[in-house]
Design a protein around this motif. Structure first.
Motif, PDB file in Angstrom:
ATOM      1  N   UNK A   2      15.947   7.459   4.153  1.00  0.00           N
ATOM      2  CA  UNK A   2      15.237   7.443   5.067  1.00  0.00           C
ATOM      3  C   UNK A   2      16.025   5.576   5.664  1.00  0.00           C
ATOM      4  N   UNK A  35       7.201   4.089   1.556  1.00  0.00           N
ATOM      5  CA  UNK A  35       8.378   4.207   0.631  1.00  0.00           C
ATOM      6  C   UNK A  35       9.337   3.196   1.088  1.00  0.00           C
ATOM      7  N   UNK A  82      -2.758   3.650  -6.753  1.00  0.00           N
ATOM      8  CA  UNK A  82      -3.886   5.184  -6.309  1.00  0.00           C
ATOM      9  C   UNK A  82      -4.713   5.394  -7.738  1.00  0.00           C
ATOM     10  N   UNK A  83      -6.087   5.483  -6.864  1.00  0.00           N
ATOM     11  CA  UNK A  83      -6.491   5.074  -5.873  1.00  0.00           C
ATOM     12  C   UNK A  83      -6.535   4.196  -5.666  1.00  0.00           C
TER      13      UNK A  83
ATOM     14  N   UNK B 131       9.819  12.546   1.866  1.00  0.00           N
ATOM     15  CA  UNK B 131       9.629  11.227   1.916  1.00  0.00           C
ATOM     16  C   UNK B 131       9.833  10.686   3.729  1.00  0.00           C
ATOM     17  N   UNK B 132      11.187  10.667   4.236  1.00  0.00           N
ATOM     18  CA  UNK B 132      11.193  10.103   5.366  1.00  0.00           C
ATOM     19  C   UNK B 132      10.366  10.697   6.021  1.00  0.00           C
ATOM     20  N   UNK B 135       7.745   8.820   7.662  1.00  0.00           N
ATOM     21  CA  UNK B 135       8.344   7.547   8.475  1.00  0.00           C
ATOM     22  C   UNK B 135       8.035   7.542   9.716  1.00  0.00           C
ATOM     23  N   UNK B 158       3.417  10.550  -6.763  1.00  0.00           N
ATOM     24  CA  UNK B 158       4.536  10.289  -6.423  1.00  0.00           C
ATOM     25  C   UNK B 158       5.118   9.521  -5.042  1.00  0.00           C
ATOM     26  N   UNK B 159       4.169  10.530  -4.339  1.00  0.00           N
ATOM     27  CA  UNK B 159       5.214  10.649  -2.372  1.00  0.00           C
ATOM     28  C   UNK B 159       3.923  10.104  -1.963  1.00  0.00           C
ATOM     29  N   UNK B 160       3.139   9.072  -1.616  1.00  0.00           N
ATOM     30  CA  UNK B 160       1.846   8.653  -1.185  1.00  0.00           C
ATOM     31  C   UNK B 160       1.831   8.507   0.018  1.00  0.00           C
ATOM     32  N   UNK B 161       2.737   7.909   0.609  1.00  0.00           N
ATOM     33  CA  UNK B 161       3.418   8.003   1.720  1.00  0.00           C
ATOM     34  C   UNK B 161       3.043   9.530   3.159  1.00  0.00           C
ATOM     35  N   UNK B 164      -0.554  10.393   2.165  1.00  0.00           N
ATOM     36  CA  UNK B 164      -1.608   9.829   2.981  1.00  0.00           C
ATOM     37  C   UNK B 164      -2.076   9.980   4.163  1.00  0.00           C
ATOM     38  N   UNK B 193      -7.174  10.859  -4.266  1.00  0.00           N
ATOM     39  CA  UNK B 193      -6.989   9.841  -4.555  1.00  0.00           C
ATOM     40  C   UNK B 193      -6.437   8.940  -3.664  1.00  0.00           C
ATOM     41  N   UNK B 194      -5.297   9.774  -2.995  1.00  0.00           N
ATOM     42  CA  UNK B 194      -4.848   9.391  -2.468  1.00  0.00           C
ATOM     43  C   UNK B 194      -4.848   9.508  -0.893  1.00  0.00           C
TER      44      UNK B 194
END
Lengths: 122, 224
Positions: A2, A35, A82-83, B131-132, B135, B158-161, B164, B193-194
């Motif tokens: 992206x 990210x 994290x956390x 991922x993308x 956003x 690994x992919x928190x975004x 979250x 955790x996230x």
């Protein structure tokens, strides 16, 4: 990937604010919680800028570390992984204060004036 | 010729243009009283299979419309066509070599073909990608993430975004649990955790586990 879409928006914003002037630098802030991969964004930026008034400009990317304010004890912590926890009391009840930035901060541009105008100005 | 370097302060969000379009979509949804779900996952996590069950179970109970996002093909829309639900396919390859996500403008382009006033719930099935899509707001009320246990325990870290930003996580392919070296407790710890305490439902499109709970969750909000 992206980053390509994000780079497209950055170029659009820069070109609109430049209003025909040549852009030499674009200053961008990117929070750690986004990210966004800087190298991929930089590569995409050069690609997307081709053929626009932003072509050849340098993208200067400043990364912003994440931080959060604890809603329980009020401490502000820098968040590295994290956390996301308060460094004082260990709770996860945090209000994120930094790290989610994704904005164009400023532009550096060249303004051209020809010599006759400079003389006339005097 | 003389050149002068000038600096201009901009302070403009990179995604402001997208967010404004997302807000415009949101107003259309609100006007039509639609509950809008942005459904996201990696490719192959089971979004379409879950949608098939969802459309089947909710028939006559809540009116669902679907906006399918894919880089190419109408395969997913074809699978759902038998339910006679309002459905529109948006292919993202009209963009820059095929976008890996739906953005607000792509969703807007699909809305003209959907009878928004005749549906209660709009499910936007995003492009498979961890991922993308996270956003880009598209005007949704909630984000529902489908995660398959075949993806491993560490993905939230690994992919928190995306993890979250989820309001609900459907932990899918639970029927495979006996066949995998998958530590569900560890995954749930990573998830917390996230995104501490995020809603979660254990599902399986193969056995039907959790489908009723998920459909109730959806109908409760869609019929509100």
């Amino acid at each position: 990937m992206h980053e390509l879409a994000i780079a497209g928006h950055v170029v659009d914003i820069a070109a609109r604010h430049a209003d025909g002037r040549t852009v030499t630098k674009v200053f961008l802030k990117v929070g750690h919680l986004r990210q966004v991969v800087p190298s991929a964004l930089s590569f995409s930026f050069d690609l997307v800028a081709q053929g626009t008034t932003v072509e050849g400009a340098e993208m200067v990317l400043e990364e912003v570390p994440a931080a959060g304010r604890c809603q329980d004890c009020g401490t502000e912590s820098v968040l590295k992984s994290f956390p996301l926890l308060c460094e004082a009391c260990g709770e996860s009840n945090l209000q994120i204060t930094r790290g989610e930035e994704l904005y164009v901060e400023s532009l550096e541009m060249e303004e051209q004036q020809n010599n006759e105008e400079l003389i006339a100005d005097r | 010729m003389h050149r002068t370097a000038v600096k201009k302060v901009v302070l403009e969000g990179v995604l402001d243009a997208n967010d404004a379009l997302a807000e415009a979509n949101r107003q259309r949804f609100d006007h039509a009283n639609n509950f809008v779900v942005n459904m996201m996952s990696s490719p192959g996590a089971g979004k379409t299979a879950l949608l098939e069950h969802t459309l089947d179970r909710t028939l006559g109970k809540v009116r669902i419309g679907v906006l399918e996002g894919d880089v190419q093909t109408t395969l997913d829309a074809d699978r759902l066509a038998r339910f006679h639900t309002p459905i529109v396919q948006v292919n993202t390859d009209a963009g820059f070599g095929g976008e890996c996500h739906l953005d607000a403008n792509m969703v807007r382009s699909g809305l003209a073909e959907l009878p928004l006033h005749d549906i209660d719930v709009l499910i936007i099935e995003n492009v498979g990608n961890l991922v993308c899509p996270a956003e880009f707001k598209v005007g949704e009320d909630v984000r529902v993430m489908v995660y398959a246990i075949t993806e491993g325990e560490e993905k939230p870290l690994k992919y928190p975004l995306m993890f979250r930003s989820a309001d609900l996580v459907l932990i899918n392919k639970m029927d495979l649990l006996p066949h995998l070296h998958f530590d569900l407790e560890l995954f749930l710890r990573n998830l917390d955790a996230v995104n501490p305490g995020v809603g979660r439902i254990l599902t399986s499109a193969a056995t039907g586990q959790g489908i009723d709970e998920w459909c109730s969750w959806l109908m409760e909000r869609g019929n509100a």
